[in-house]
Write a protein that holds these residues in place. Sequence first.
Motif, PDB file in Angstrom:
ATOM      1  N   ASP A  92      17.022  24.052 -39.415  1.00  0.00           N
ATOM      2  CA  ASP A  92      17.240  24.715 -38.131  1.00  0.00           C
ATOM      3  C   ASP A  92      18.051  23.805 -37.212  1.00  0.00           C
ATOM      4  OD1 ASP A  92      15.752  26.956 -38.850  1.00  0.00           O
ATOM      5  OD2 ASP A  92      13.872  26.053 -38.163  1.00  0.00           O
ATOM      6  N   ASP A  93      18.762  24.424 -36.291  1.00  0.00           N
ATOM      7  CA  ASP A  93      19.496  23.663 -35.293  1.00  0.00           C
ATOM      8  C   ASP A  93      18.499  22.910 -34.409  1.00  0.00           C
ATOM      9  OD1 ASP A  93      21.851  22.789 -34.160  1.00  0.00           O
ATOM     10  OD2 ASP A  93      22.088  24.533 -32.864  1.00  0.00           O
ATOM     11  N   TYR A  94      18.900  21.770 -33.890  1.00  0.00           N
ATOM     12  CA  TYR A  94      18.041  20.978 -33.007  1.00  0.00           C
ATOM     13  C   TYR A  94      17.621  21.840 -31.825  1.00  0.00           C
ATOM     14  CZ  TYR A  94      16.360  16.872 -30.493  1.00  0.00           C
ATOM     15  OH  TYR A  94      15.576  15.954 -29.837  1.00  0.00           O
ATOM     16  N   SER A  95      16.345  21.803 -31.473  1.00  0.00           N
ATOM     17  CA  SER A  95      15.807  22.811 -30.565  1.00  0.00           C
ATOM     18  C   SER A  95      15.537  22.341 -29.137  1.00  0.00           C
ATOM     19  CB  SER A  95      14.511  23.372 -31.154  1.00  0.00           C
ATOM     20  OG  SER A  95      13.565  22.340 -31.335  1.00  0.00           O
ATOM     21  N   LEU A  96      15.703  21.063 -28.832  1.00  0.00           N
ATOM     22  CA  LEU A  96      15.416  20.590 -27.483  1.00  0.00           C
ATOM     23  C   LEU A  96      16.694  20.474 -26.664  1.00  0.00           C
ATOM     24  CD1 LEU A  96      12.782  19.782 -28.969  1.00  0.00           C
ATOM     25  CD2 LEU A  96      12.698  17.811 -27.473  1.00  0.00           C
ATOM     26  N   GLU A  97      16.552  20.719 -25.376  1.00  0.00           N
ATOM     27  CA  GLU A  97      17.666  20.503 -24.449  1.00  0.00           C
ATOM     28  C   GLU A  97      17.286  19.316 -23.578  1.00  0.00           C
ATOM     29  OE1 GLU A  97      18.849  24.234 -22.705  1.00  0.00           O
ATOM     30  OE2 GLU A  97      19.154  25.128 -24.685  1.00  0.00           O
ATOM     31  N   ARG A  98      17.460  19.397 -22.280  1.00  0.00           N
ATOM     32  CA  ARG A  98      17.097  18.303 -21.389  1.00  0.00           C
ATOM     33  C   ARG A  98      15.588  18.113 -21.459  1.00  0.00           C
ATOM     34  NH1 ARG A  98      19.663  15.983 -17.035  1.00  0.00           N
ATOM     35  NH2 ARG A  98      18.305  15.158 -15.406  1.00  0.00           N
ATOM     36  N   ASP A  99      15.162  16.883 -21.846  1.00  0.00           N
ATOM     37  CA  ASP A  99      13.735  16.621 -21.966  1.00  0.00           C
ATOM     38  C   ASP A  99      13.496  15.113 -21.904  1.00  0.00           C
ATOM     39  OD1 ASP A  99      10.968  17.126 -22.350  1.00  0.00           O
ATOM     40  OD2 ASP A  99      11.414  18.713 -23.792  1.00  0.00           O
ATOM     41  N   THR A 100      12.233  14.744 -21.920  1.00  0.00           N
ATOM     42  CA  THR A 100      11.851  13.344 -21.755  1.00  0.00           C
ATOM     43  C   THR A 100      12.151  12.515 -23.006  1.00  0.00           C
ATOM     44  OG1 THR A 100       9.625  13.670 -22.623  1.00  0.00           O
ATOM     45  CG2 THR A 100       9.956  14.025 -20.232  1.00  0.00           C
ATOM     46  N   VAL A 101      12.123  11.204 -22.791  1.00  0.00           N
ATOM     47  CA  VAL A 101      12.303  10.256 -23.896  1.00  0.00           C
ATOM     48  C   VAL A 101      11.314  10.564 -25.013  1.00  0.00           C
ATOM     49  CG1 VAL A 101      11.943   7.837 -24.536  1.00  0.00           C
ATOM     50  CG2 VAL A 101      13.295   8.394 -22.506  1.00  0.00           C
ATOM     51  N   GLN A 102      10.030  10.697 -24.658  1.00  0.00           N
ATOM     52  CA  GLN A 102       8.998  10.922 -25.667  1.00  0.00           C
ATOM     53  C   GLN A 102       9.237  12.220 -26.443  1.00  0.00           C
ATOM     54  OE1 GLN A 102       6.505   8.759 -26.552  1.00  0.00           O
ATOM     55  NE2 GLN A 102       7.548   7.332 -25.194  1.00  0.00           N
ATOM     56  N   ALA A 103       9.613  13.268 -25.729  1.00  0.00           N
ATOM     57  CA  ALA A 103       9.843  14.552 -26.382  1.00  0.00           C
ATOM     58  C   ALA A 103      10.998  14.463 -27.365  1.00  0.00           C
ATOM     59  CB  ALA A 103      10.117  15.630 -25.334  1.00  0.00           C
ATOM     60  N   HIS A 104      12.125  13.916 -26.921  1.00  0.00           N
ATOM     61  CA  HIS A 104      13.285  13.832 -27.808  1.00  0.00           C
ATOM     62  C   HIS A 104      13.021  12.910 -28.998  1.00  0.00           C
ATOM     63  CE1 HIS A 104      16.521  16.296 -26.313  1.00  0.00           C
ATOM     64  NE2 HIS A 104      16.257  15.920 -25.071  1.00  0.00           N
ATOM     65  N   LEU A 105      12.368  11.801 -28.769  1.00  0.00           N
ATOM     66  CA  LEU A 105      12.125  10.886 -29.892  1.00  0.00           C
ATOM     67  C   LEU A 105      11.171  11.489 -30.911  1.00  0.00           C
ATOM     68  CD1 LEU A 105      12.083   7.393 -28.171  1.00  0.00           C
ATOM     69  CD2 LEU A 105      13.943   8.490 -29.457  1.00  0.00           C
ATOM     70  N   GLY A 165       1.923  13.098 -34.725  1.00  0.00           N
ATOM     71  CA  GLY A 165       1.572  13.149 -36.140  1.00  0.00           C
ATOM     72  C   GLY A 165       1.054  14.514 -36.559  1.00  0.00           C
ATOM     73  N   GLY A 166       1.543  14.995 -37.669  1.00  0.00           N
ATOM     74  CA  GLY A 166       1.096  16.269 -38.215  1.00  0.00           C
ATOM     75  C   GLY A 166       1.846  17.480 -37.713  1.00  0.00           C
ATOM     76  N   LYS A 167       2.718  17.313 -36.744  1.00  0.00           N
ATOM     77  CA  LYS A 167       3.485  18.447 -36.224  1.00  0.00           C
ATOM     78  C   LYS A 167       4.660  18.718 -37.151  1.00  0.00           C
ATOM     79  CE  LYS A 167       0.804  18.797 -32.744  1.00  0.00           C
ATOM     80  NZ  LYS A 167      -0.297  19.693 -32.826  1.00  0.00           N
ATOM     81  N   SER A 168       4.987  19.995 -37.313  1.00  0.00           N
ATOM     82  CA  SER A 168       6.035  20.359 -38.269  1.00  0.00           C
ATOM     83  C   SER A 168       7.282  20.951 -37.613  1.00  0.00           C
ATOM     84  CB  SER A 168       5.486  21.339 -39.307  1.00  0.00           C
ATOM     85  OG  SER A 168       5.023  22.507 -38.660  1.00  0.00           O
ATOM     86  N   LYS A 171       9.759  21.304 -31.433  1.00  0.00           N
ATOM     87  CA  LYS A 171       9.118  21.649 -30.157  1.00  0.00           C
ATOM     88  C   LYS A 171       7.638  21.267 -30.183  1.00  0.00           C
ATOM     89  CE  LYS A 171      12.407  24.858 -28.352  1.00  0.00           C
ATOM     90  NZ  LYS A 171      12.736  26.105 -27.740  1.00  0.00           N
ATOM     91  N   GLY A 172       6.970  21.466 -31.304  1.00  0.00           N
ATOM     92  CA  GLY A 172       5.573  21.059 -31.424  1.00  0.00           C
ATOM     93  C   GLY A 172       5.415  19.558 -31.321  1.00  0.00           C
ATOM     94  N   ALA A 173       6.302  18.812 -31.963  1.00  0.00           N
ATOM     95  CA  ALA A 173       6.263  17.345 -31.889  1.00  0.00           C
ATOM     96  C   ALA A 173       6.546  16.887 -30.459  1.00  0.00           C
ATOM     97  CB  ALA A 173       7.280  16.758 -32.856  1.00  0.00           C
ATOM     98  N   ALA A 174       7.513  17.518 -29.813  1.00  0.00           N
ATOM     99  CA  ALA A 174       7.863  17.147 -28.446  1.00  0.00           C
ATOM    100  C   ALA A 174       6.693  17.380 -27.501  1.00  0.00           C
ATOM    101  CB  ALA A 174       9.078  17.955 -27.994  1.00  0.00           C
ATOM    102  N   LYS A 175       6.033  18.514 -27.642  1.00  0.00           N
ATOM    103  CA  LYS A 175       4.902  18.849 -26.773  1.00  0.00           C
ATOM    104  C   LYS A 175       3.757  17.856 -26.988  1.00  0.00           C
ATOM    105  CE  LYS A 175       1.799  22.605 -25.520  1.00  0.00           C
ATOM    106  NZ  LYS A 175       1.378  23.963 -25.773  1.00  0.00           N
TER     107      LYS A 175
END
Length: 179
Positions: A92-105, A165-168, A171-175
Amino acid sequence: MAYTVPGMTDKEGAQVAELLQKQLSRYNDLHLTLKHVHWNVVGPNFIGVHEMIDPQVELVRGYADEVAERIATLGGSPKGTPGAIISDRTWDDYSLERDTVQAHLAALDLVYDGIIEDTRKNIEETEEPDPVTNDMLIGHAAELEKFQWFVRAHLENAGGDLKHGGKSTEKGAAKAAKS
């Protein structure tokens, strides 16, 4: 293909070139995704992450060039167009836009999981027919894995657990990383 490198059959050369075409598309997609993150990351530690990403962009662009030249060496025609990326895409195409360091990483960590897994599969598939391509991909994997470690160092706690950990999904990992 009208020819390939000495010591390989035309069929082997074509198979390796096809495998490398998909790797080329992955690298082209990855360096564009990294620049997207570079432009859209915000919050505390912004500058460190912003500056950490650019050398990786350049490294991955170099990998794309190296892979494209290997395809040509094998007698193939590398395709570096946006259409080739889309055609070869199994992700899938990368799903995040403007977001925090933690979310993007956290999202980027999942991107690297996929890139590294596919690169390792290609390492296995090229071991026998083409040790030159195999060696090239091993070198790429080592650097990709090291950068993923840099990314994960921002996301782990002292016990080594990843916040996401465990997110697939990205967006789930970012949250999870933001909470």
